[in-house]
Write a protein that holds these residues in place. Structure first.
Motif, PDB file in Angstrom:
ATOM      1  N   ARG A 138       1.063  -0.996   0.249  1.00 36.07           N
ATOM      2  CA  ARG A 138       0.200  -0.323   0.253  1.00 36.07           C
ATOM      3  C   ARG A 138       1.025   1.390  -0.110  1.00 36.07           C
ATOM      4  NH1 ARG A 138      -5.782   0.187   3.217  1.00 36.07           N
ATOM      5  NH2 ARG A 138      -4.700  -1.934   2.862  1.00 36.07           N
ATOM      6  N   TYR A 175      -7.980   3.415  -1.502  1.00 32.52           N
ATOM      7  CA  TYR A 175      -8.219   3.099   0.012  1.00 32.52           C
ATOM      8  C   TYR A 175      -8.647   4.253   0.126  1.00 32.52           C
ATOM      9  CZ  TYR A 175      -7.314  -1.931   0.090  1.00 32.52           C
ATOM     10  OH  TYR A 175      -7.468  -3.284  -0.309  1.00 32.52           O
ATOM     11  N   GLY A 195     -11.885  -0.115   0.709  1.00 38.84           N
ATOM     12  CA  GLY A 195     -11.148   0.195  -1.204  1.00 38.84           C
ATOM     13  C   GLY A 195     -12.364  -0.165  -2.501  1.00 38.84           C
ATOM     14  N   TRP A 236      -9.266   3.341   8.095  1.00 37.17           N
ATOM     15  CA  TRP A 236      -9.386   3.217   6.196  1.00 37.17           C
ATOM     16  C   TRP A 236     -11.114   2.489   5.588  1.00 37.17           C
ATOM     17  CZ3 TRP A 236      -5.041   3.320   3.594  1.00 37.17           C
ATOM     18  CH2 TRP A 236      -3.860   3.794   4.297  1.00 37.17           C
TER      19      TRP A 236
END
Length: 120
Positions: A45, A95, A113, A110
């Motif tokens: 990521r 994300y 996504g 988070w």
């Protein structure tokens, strides 16, 4: 309960554009730095762009400069990412991140996504 919900991903041809949106709930939006990250196939990521809470100062990864634009709407409690001139290497799951800016090491949230695929 904090929720970050992304939308706007999809399939686009090289050179095309997409706009991602992230809607936040369950937090005081103006206490949070917001950002977009991505994770490509087999990769880690990585940061795409961030925007600060009070100053709305932006920060972009080198690959995003000149092609991507991040902005936030503190009334609507959302952060958008406009992506232009997309390339196959931009293919990734994108994300949304919210980082509490009130303290060093503040809590991070988070989203789930959204897939972006750049292909002919």
């Amino acid at each position: 309960q904090v929720q970050l919900v992304e939308s706007g991903g999809g399939l686009v041809q090289p050179g095309g554009s997409l706009r991602l949106s992230c809607s936040a709930s369950g937090l005081t939006f103006t206490d949070y730095q917001m950002g977009w990250f991505r994770q490509g196939p087999g990769g880690e990521r990585e940061l795409v762009a961030t925007i600060d809470d009070s100053t709305h100062k932006t920060n972009y990864a080198d690959f995003a400069k000149g092609r991507f634009t991040i902005w936030r709407d503190d009334v609507e409690r959302k952060v958008d990412l406009q992506m232009s001139n997309l390339k196959p290497q931009d293919t990734a799951v994108y994300y949304c991140q919210a980082r509490d800016s009130r303290a060093i090491g503040g809590v991070v949230y988070w989203g789930q996504g959204t897939q972006v695929t750049v292909s002919p």
